[in-house]
Design an enzyme around this catalytic site. Structure first.
Site, PDB file in Angstrom:
ATOM      1  CG  ASP A   1     -12.441  -3.954  -3.261  1.00 54.42           C
ATOM      2  OD1 ASP A   1     -12.110  -3.429  -2.188  1.00 54.42           O
ATOM      3  OD2 ASP A   1     -11.641  -4.183  -4.178  1.00 54.42           O
ATOM      4  NE  ARG A  43      -5.329  -5.464  -7.196  1.00 52.98           N
ATOM      5  CZ  ARG A  43      -4.020  -5.326  -7.152  1.00 52.98           C
ATOM      6  NH1 ARG A  43      -3.237  -6.192  -7.771  1.00 52.98           N
ATOM      7  NH2 ARG A  43      -3.468  -4.316  -6.490  1.00 52.98           N
ATOM      8  CG  ASP A  44      -9.626  -4.812  -8.860  1.00 51.46           C
ATOM      9  OD1 ASP A  44      -9.717  -5.923  -8.327  1.00 51.46           O
ATOM     10  OD2 ASP A  44      -8.913  -3.898  -8.424  1.00 51.46           O
ATOM     11  CD  GLU A  89      -6.100  -2.074  -5.268  1.00 55.44           C
ATOM     12  OE1 GLU A  89      -5.583  -3.172  -5.013  1.00 55.44           O
ATOM     13  OE2 GLU A  89      -6.615  -1.348  -4.390  1.00 55.44           O
TER      14      GLU A  89
END
Length: 549
Positions: free
Chosen positions: A131, A256-257, A301
């Protein structure tokens, strides 16, 4: 072995590397920039630790080659010059004696010249990348941080790698920006410039670059903060991390992220965070204390949320939310809640994943620039993964109302030189024109195909399907696609071919897709337009300059 030979060997090690070997440990007095470490995938991973003055500084797993190395990785130890480090390894320690220090990376003379090195897409010198993270523009530089395993070409040991560019095309790889710590490995996140010193990290007139990222320790994911006062080169981690631990809210490991941006109407920061089954919205005045506001399901995500004008009209704007897979919704946002009005749609498919857009782009530019991870391998290379071409996102009115378009940024044009242009060709004539480019390792092709008696048409390279358009079934390469003119007999494609990848942008960017470029093996066809009595209305070929020259 007699005592004199042992003494001679010991003396040799002292002279060559200041290196002492014990069972499972070596000590090296650092005088060079890098440690070069041999890797072999014939052995299992084991943990290696580097300690300085009795304190463990780095810890990671690696497949240390006990004999012949498949490839070498490197570890920047310039911060420890003049000090003695201790390296311990929990696996077969035979390979410890092969580790050596140097001011050059092992094989440095061949970097960017390797057989399967992409020539106009970013790849790291060694190791695994995925990523893109922390995409931010500051003082003439585009920063590209990314998920990075420096110690192997497979996923593990997540760090934040770092590269910068002045033109989004030519990249300089810099030292690792974030290392794993007591909170875990460094997962994905974003970056902002805190001009108003809301977090209190600024120094004098120097605004802090603040990164917000996920730390992952195996069974828990938390959100953390770090800041830089040297234009993103080095970071200081906030001493009260983590700033969000949402396990109590969601009872889920999947949180997350974080993507953070400044919301001007509310005069506050907004975070979009992937949690459990979708994206959550948080707000903050200082980048440290966050308040949960809302949640929307249906994404997975790497969240994004941004505003774009429709058809370039600044008085008519819509918000776009998307996730890692290329699906998106269009709607409105009041600073706390995203309200979908249309979607979900997809604008891109294939190898691309986890795309992120740049923050802090000057208003005079006004573009929404995106980079995505290319899930593409490079056979025989000591690196894995790549970044796809940077693209500009825009909202345009279509026959299905407003949709997201995606096209390579204008800066890419400087890489391409016209090599040939033809009009009104039969498929056989077009194939003949392309014959001299069959073995080109990099190429760009722009073409418009017109179907007549044919209901399907396409283009292949050594048997690999680049375009397979079925007008009756409304599919491209098996994916539904309906042209803007529903009775159109034409399809336009802009095709970017690198050594290991192919990217295709259809009909001005209304749809795009990417794929790994396959080795042609024994297929000798080269480029082949196919379709009964099709017309290749336009065919343009461009040579490509390497970004590494």
């Amino acid at each position: 072995m007699n005592l004199n030979i042992k003494k001679l060997l010991f003396f040799f090690f002292i002279l060559s590397n200041c290196l002492h070997t014990y069972a499972g440990e070596i000590e090296i007095k650092i005088s060079k920039k890098y440690l070069n470490i041999p890797v072999s995938h014939k052995v299992d991973r084991a943990r290696m630790s580097i300690s300085v003055d009795g304190k463990k500084e780095r810890s990671f797993v690696i497949r240390l080659a006990p004999d012949e190395a498949e490839y070498w990785v490197f570890c920047d130890v310039s911060a420890y010059i003049g000090k003695t480090i201790k390296i311990s390894y929990e696996g077969n320690n035979t390979g410890l004696s092969k580790i050596y220090q140097d001011d050059k990376i092992e094989g440095q003379e061949n970097i960017y010249k390797e057989e399967n090195r992409p020539q106009y897409h970013f790849t790291t010198k060694r190791g695994w990348i995925n990523d893109p993270n922390g995409l931010v523009y500051l003082d003439g530089e585009y920063h590209l941080y990314y998920q990075y395993n420096p110690y192997e070409r497979d996923w593990e040991n997540m760090h934040w790698g770092h590269a910068v560019s002045k033109d989004l095309i030519h990249w300089e790889e810099l030292p690792v920006a974030l290392y794993p710590d007591e909170h875990g490995t460094m997962f994905s996140g974003s970056a902002v410039i805190d001009y108003d010193n809301t977090a209190g990290f600024n120094k004098g007139n120097t605004p802090a670059m603040v990164v917000i990222y996920t730390a992952e320790n195996g069974d828990r994911q938390t959100q953390c903060v770090a800041y830089s006062l040297d234009k993103g080169r080095t970071f200081i981690k906030y001493d009260k991390n983590p700033v969000i631990d949402s396990k109590e809210i969601w009872n889920s490991r999947d949180t997350r992220d974080p993507k953070v941006f400044w919301y001007k109407p509310g005069n506050n920061w907004v975070m979009v965070l992937n949690e459990r089954d979708g994206h959550s919205i948080y707000t903050s005045d200082n980048l440290k204390d966050w308040k949960y506001e809302s949640h929307i399901t249906g994404f997975w995500e790497c969240p994004e949320l941004f505003e774009l004008p429709v058809d370039g009209n600044k008085n008519n704007k819509k918000w776009v939310m998307y996730g890692a897979t290329g699906t998106y919704m269009i709607g409105s946002f009041d600073g706390k809640v995203f309200t979908p009005e249309a979607g979900k749609y997809f604008y891109t498919r294939g190898s691309i994943y986890a795309a992120q857009t740049y923050t802090n782009i000057p208003d005079s530019d006004g573009r929404r620039i995106q980079i995505g991870w290319g899930r593409i391998s490079h056979p025989g290379m000591p690196f894995n993964g790549m970044m796809m071409l940077p693209t500009e996102l825009s909202l345009r009115t279509t026959k299905e109302e407003v949709r997201l378009f995606n096209n390579p940024v204008q800066e890419t044009e400087r890489l391409f030189t016209p090599a040939g242009k033809w009009t009104s060709l039969s498929s056989d004539e077009a194939n003949d024109k392309l014959k001299e480019y069959n073995d080109a390792d990099v190429l760009r092709i722009r073409t418009t195909i017109k179907l007549s008696h044919a209901t399907s048409a396409g283009l292949r390279l050594f048997g690999q399907r680049i375009i397979d358009y079925d007008m009756n079934a409304n599919t491209i390469n098996g994916v539904f696609y309906s042209p803007q003119d529903m009775t159109s007999m034409e399809l336009t494609a802009d095709i970017f071919i690198d050594r290991t990848s192919i990217e295709v942008f259809i009909d001005g960017g209304v749809y795009s897709y990417s794929m790994e470029r396959k080795a042609h093996n024994d297929n000798k066809e080269g480029f082949r337009f196919r379709g009964n009595r099709i017309e290749v209305k336009n065919l343009e070929v461009f040579s490509v300059k390497s970004i590494w020259q």
